[in-house]
Design a protein around this motif. Sequence first.
Motif, short mmCIF file in Angstrom:
data_model
loop_
_atom_site.label_atom_id
_atom_site.label_comp_id
_atom_site.label_asym_id
_atom_site.label_seq_id
_atom_site.Cartn_x
_atom_site.Cartn_y
_atom_site.Cartn_z
N ARG A 144 28.02 44.32 52.43
CA ARG A 144 28.33 43.48 51.26
C ARG A 144 29.36 44.15 50.38
O ARG A 144 30.31 43.51 49.90
CB ARG A 144 27.02 43.21 50.47
CG ARG A 144 26.21 42.04 51.01
CD ARG A 144 25.18 41.57 49.97
NE ARG A 144 24.33 42.63 49.50
CZ ARG A 144 23.24 43.03 50.12
NH1 ARG A 144 22.85 42.46 51.24
NH2 ARG A 144 22.55 44.01 49.60
N LEU A 187 37.21 41.51 49.74
CA LEU A 187 37.57 40.30 49.02
C LEU A 187 38.42 40.65 47.81
O LEU A 187 39.46 40.00 47.54
CB LEU A 187 36.30 39.54 48.59
CG LEU A 187 36.49 38.18 47.94
CD1 LEU A 187 37.14 37.20 48.90
CD2 LEU A 187 35.16 37.62 47.44
N LYS A 218 32.53 43.88 52.08
CA LYS A 218 33.05 42.52 51.97
C LYS A 218 33.59 42.25 50.58
O LYS A 218 34.66 41.66 50.42
CB LYS A 218 31.94 41.51 52.31
CG LYS A 218 31.73 41.34 53.79
CD LYS A 218 30.69 40.26 54.04
CE LYS A 218 30.50 39.99 55.54
NZ LYS A 218 29.47 38.97 55.78
N SER A 219 32.78 42.72 49.58
CA SER A 219 33.20 42.53 48.20
C SER A 219 34.52 43.30 47.94
O SER A 219 35.45 42.77 47.33
CB SER A 219 32.11 43.03 47.25
OG SER A 219 32.56 42.99 45.93
#
Length: 199
Positions: A16, A23, A19-20
Motif C-alpha cells: 500500500r 501514485l 502504491k501510495s
Amino acid sequence: MQNSLNSIMKKNAAIRDLKSHLLHLEKFSESHIQRTKQEAEKLQKGELRVSQAKCDKIQQDIHQLRAQLSVLITENRESELALRKKKYKVEMEIENWIQKYDADMGEKQTEYEEVHAVYTEEKAQLAELKEKYAVLKQEYSQIKEERRLSQEKKERAERELAIMVRAATHIQAFWKGYLVRSLLKSKRKKKGKAKKSKK
C-alpha cells in the motif's frame, strides 16, 4: 501462522505504501511532465516566434539581396554590352590600322624599290662618271702640263725674241750710225777734193 499473517500484513502495508508512493510519484511526475511540457511548449513558442522572426528577416534579406543581385546583373549586362561594343570598336580600329599599315608599308616598299633602283642606276652612273672624271682629270693634267710647257716655251721664245729684237735694234742703230758716219766721211772727202781743185 501468526508470523505469516504478520508478514502478509507487513507486505500488504508495504505494498500500500508503495502504491501510495507510486501514485504520489505518478501525480508528481504527471505534474512535472505537464509543467515541463508547458514550459517546453512556451519555450518552443518563444523559439518559434524568434525563429519565425529570423526567418522573416532572412526572407526579407533574401528579397533585398535578390533585388540587389538583379540590379547588379542588369548593370553588369549593360557594362558588359558597353565593353563588348568598345572592344568591337577597338578591334575594328586595330583592323583598320593594320590594313592602313599594310597599305602604307606596301606603298613604302614600292617606293623603296623604285628609289633603290634609281639609286643603283645613279650609283652605276656615278661610278662611270668617276671613271670618266679620272680619265678627264688625267687628260686635263696632261693638257695643263702641256700648256705649262708650251707657256714656258712661249715665254722663253718671247724672251729670246726680245733679246734678238734688242740685239737687232742695237745692230741697226750701230749700222745706221756707221752709215751716217760713212756718209758724212764721204761728203767731207768730196768737199776736201773740191777745195783742192779750186786752188
